[in-house]
Design a protein around this motif. Structure first.
Motif, PDB file in Angstrom:
ATOM      1  N   ALA A  37     -14.855   3.869  12.452  1.00  0.00           N
ATOM      2  CA  ALA A  37     -14.255   3.921  13.788  1.00  0.00           C
ATOM      3  C   ALA A  37     -14.348   2.568  14.487  1.00  0.00           C
ATOM      4  O   ALA A  37     -13.367   2.089  15.073  1.00  0.00           O
ATOM      5  N   LEU A  38     -15.509   1.946  14.423  1.00  0.00           N
ATOM      6  CA  LEU A  38     -15.692   0.641  15.070  1.00  0.00           C
ATOM      7  C   LEU A  38     -14.780  -0.401  14.448  1.00  0.00           C
ATOM      8  O   LEU A  38     -14.139  -1.193  15.143  1.00  0.00           O
ATOM      9  N   ALA A  39     -14.703  -0.414  13.121  1.00  0.00           N
ATOM     10  CA  ALA A  39     -13.862  -1.395  12.430  1.00  0.00           C
ATOM     11  C   ALA A  39     -12.392  -1.163  12.787  1.00  0.00           C
ATOM     12  O   ALA A  39     -11.660  -2.110  13.085  1.00  0.00           O
ATOM     13  N   LEU A  40     -11.962   0.106  12.782  1.00  0.00           N
ATOM     14  CA  LEU A  40     -10.557   0.414  13.057  1.00  0.00           C
ATOM     15  C   LEU A  40     -10.181   0.091  14.499  1.00  0.00           C
ATOM     16  O   LEU A  40      -9.050  -0.337  14.771  1.00  0.00           O
ATOM     17  N   ASN A  41     -11.123   0.257  15.429  1.00  0.00           N
ATOM     18  CA  ASN A  41     -10.829  -0.084  16.825  1.00  0.00           C
ATOM     19  C   ASN A  41     -10.673  -1.586  17.020  1.00  0.00           C
ATOM     20  O   ASN A  41     -10.048  -2.021  17.991  1.00  0.00           O
ATOM     21  N   ALA A  42     -11.235  -2.366  16.103  1.00  0.00           N
ATOM     22  CA  ALA A  42     -11.145  -3.819  16.209  1.00  0.00           C
ATOM     23  C   ALA A  42      -9.912  -4.365  15.492  1.00  0.00           C
ATOM     24  O   ALA A  42      -9.603  -5.544  15.601  1.00  0.00           O
ATOM     25  N   LEU A  43      -9.220  -3.501  14.763  1.00  0.00           N
ATOM     26  CA  LEU A  43      -8.062  -3.942  13.976  1.00  0.00           C
ATOM     27  C   LEU A  43      -6.780  -3.328  14.533  1.00  0.00           C
ATOM     28  O   LEU A  43      -6.806  -2.259  15.138  1.00  0.00           O
ATOM     29  N   PRO A  44      -5.651  -3.995  14.336  1.00  0.00           N
ATOM     30  CA  PRO A  44      -4.392  -3.422  14.814  1.00  0.00           C
ATOM     31  C   PRO A  44      -3.988  -2.226  13.939  1.00  0.00           C
ATOM     32  O   PRO A  44      -4.107  -2.300  12.718  1.00  0.00           O
ATOM     33  N   PRO A  45      -3.551  -1.126  14.559  1.00  0.00           N
ATOM     34  CA  PRO A  45      -3.056  -0.001  13.756  1.00  0.00           C
ATOM     35  C   PRO A  45      -1.745  -0.379  13.082  1.00  0.00           C
ATOM     36  O   PRO A  45      -0.999  -1.204  13.603  1.00  0.00           O
ATOM     37  N   ARG A  46      -1.509   0.179  11.917  1.00  0.00           N
ATOM     38  CA  ARG A  46      -0.257  -0.092  11.198  1.00  0.00           C
ATOM     39  C   ARG A  46       0.326   1.243  10.736  1.00  0.00           C
ATOM     40  O   ARG A  46       0.142   1.642   9.600  1.00  0.00           O
ATOM     41  N   TYR A  47       1.018   1.911  11.672  1.00  0.00           N
ATOM     42  CA  TYR A  47       1.561   3.230  11.358  1.00  0.00           C
ATOM     43  C   TYR A  47       2.875   3.111  10.610  1.00  0.00           C
ATOM     44  O   TYR A  47       3.713   2.269  10.924  1.00  0.00           O
ATOM     45  N   VAL A  48       3.025   3.957   9.618  1.00  0.00           N
ATOM     46  CA  VAL A  48       4.283   4.051   8.893  1.00  0.00           C
ATOM     47  C   VAL A  48       4.595   5.523   8.683  1.00  0.00           C
ATOM     48  O   VAL A  48       3.705   6.369   8.667  1.00  0.00           O
ATOM     49  N   VAL A  49       5.888   5.822   8.557  1.00  0.00           N
ATOM     50  CA  VAL A  49       6.309   7.148   8.115  1.00  0.00           C
ATOM     51  C   VAL A  49       6.404   7.079   6.609  1.00  0.00           C
ATOM     52  O   VAL A  49       7.061   6.182   6.056  1.00  0.00           O
ATOM     53  N   SER A  50       5.704   7.955   5.942  1.00  0.00           N
ATOM     54  CA  SER A  50       5.559   7.800   4.505  1.00  0.00           C
ATOM     55  C   SER A  50       5.723   9.119   3.762  1.00  0.00           C
ATOM     56  O   SER A  50       5.308  10.179   4.234  1.00  0.00           O
ATOM     57  N   GLU A  51       6.327   9.024   2.599  1.00  0.00           N
ATOM     58  CA  GLU A  51       6.301  10.127   1.653  1.00  0.00           C
ATOM     59  C   GLU A  51       4.933  10.107   0.980  1.00  0.00           C
ATOM     60  O   GLU A  51       4.292   9.055   0.918  1.00  0.00           O
ATOM     61  N   GLU A  52       4.494  11.228   0.488  1.00  0.00           N
ATOM     62  CA  GLU A  52       3.243  11.286  -0.255  1.00  0.00           C
ATOM     63  C   GLU A  52       3.297  10.268  -1.397  1.00  0.00           C
ATOM     64  O   GLU A  52       4.289  10.191  -2.117  1.00  0.00           O
ATOM     65  N   GLY A  53       2.226   9.464  -1.558  1.00  0.00           N
ATOM     66  CA  GLY A  53       2.200   8.514  -2.666  1.00  0.00           C
ATOM     67  C   GLY A  53       2.650   7.128  -2.271  1.00  0.00           C
ATOM     68  O   GLY A  53       2.088   6.146  -2.717  1.00  0.00           O
ATOM     69  N   GLU A  54       3.671   7.075  -1.419  1.00  0.00           N
ATOM     70  CA  GLU A  54       4.218   5.783  -1.023  1.00  0.00           C
ATOM     71  C   GLU A  54       3.187   4.952  -0.268  1.00  0.00           C
ATOM     72  O   GLU A  54       3.193   3.733  -0.322  1.00  0.00           O
ATOM     73  N   VAL A  55       2.284   5.637   0.429  1.00  0.00           N
ATOM     74  CA  VAL A  55       1.311   4.960   1.272  1.00  0.00           C
ATOM     75  C   VAL A  55       0.396   4.033   0.481  1.00  0.00           C
ATOM     76  O   VAL A  55      -0.062   3.028   0.978  1.00  0.00           O
ATOM     77  N   TYR A  56       0.147   4.352  -0.779  1.00  0.00           N
ATOM     78  CA  TYR A  56      -0.788   3.546  -1.575  1.00  0.00           C
ATOM     79  C   TYR A  56      -0.243   2.136  -1.802  1.00  0.00           C
ATOM     80  O   TYR A  56      -0.984   1.163  -1.697  1.00  0.00           O
TER      81      TYR A  56
END
Ligand SMILES: [Zn+2]
Length: 94
Positions: A37-56
């Protein structure tokens, strides 16, 4: 289809590597999540709309781009959690 924060998976992928630099760190579920949580709050979020698998594939790309930032954020997070762990006494391991 799902909404995914690629940064979350990238931070999770770097977690073990950074944890090895902190042999004294508590790795109970609470402390792991606090570090994440601490690390993620310090980093910019990178949201994407993804099909299963594509996210990797996207996470791998992101990991390279933000490699140094993620390592630094995790290092700071480990330092903070180790200084003041928020787990309950009876949850403590080791
Ligand atoms: Zn702990």
């Amino acid at each position: 289809m799902q909404l995914v924060n690629c940064m979350e998976a990238a931070v999770a992928a770097h977690f073990s590597e950074v944890a090895q630099r902190f042999p004294g760190a508590c790795l109970c579920p609470r402390c792991r999540l606090d570090v994440m949580a601490l690390a993620l709050n310090a980093l910019p979020p990178r949201y994407v709309v993804s099909e299963e698998g594509e996210v990797y594939a996207r996470t791998e790309q992101l990991g390279q781009q933000y490699n140094a930032d993620i390592t630094i954020a995790l290092t700071h997070a480990f330092t903070q959690v180790m200084a003041a762990p928020r787990h309950q006494k009876d949850e403590e391991e080791g």
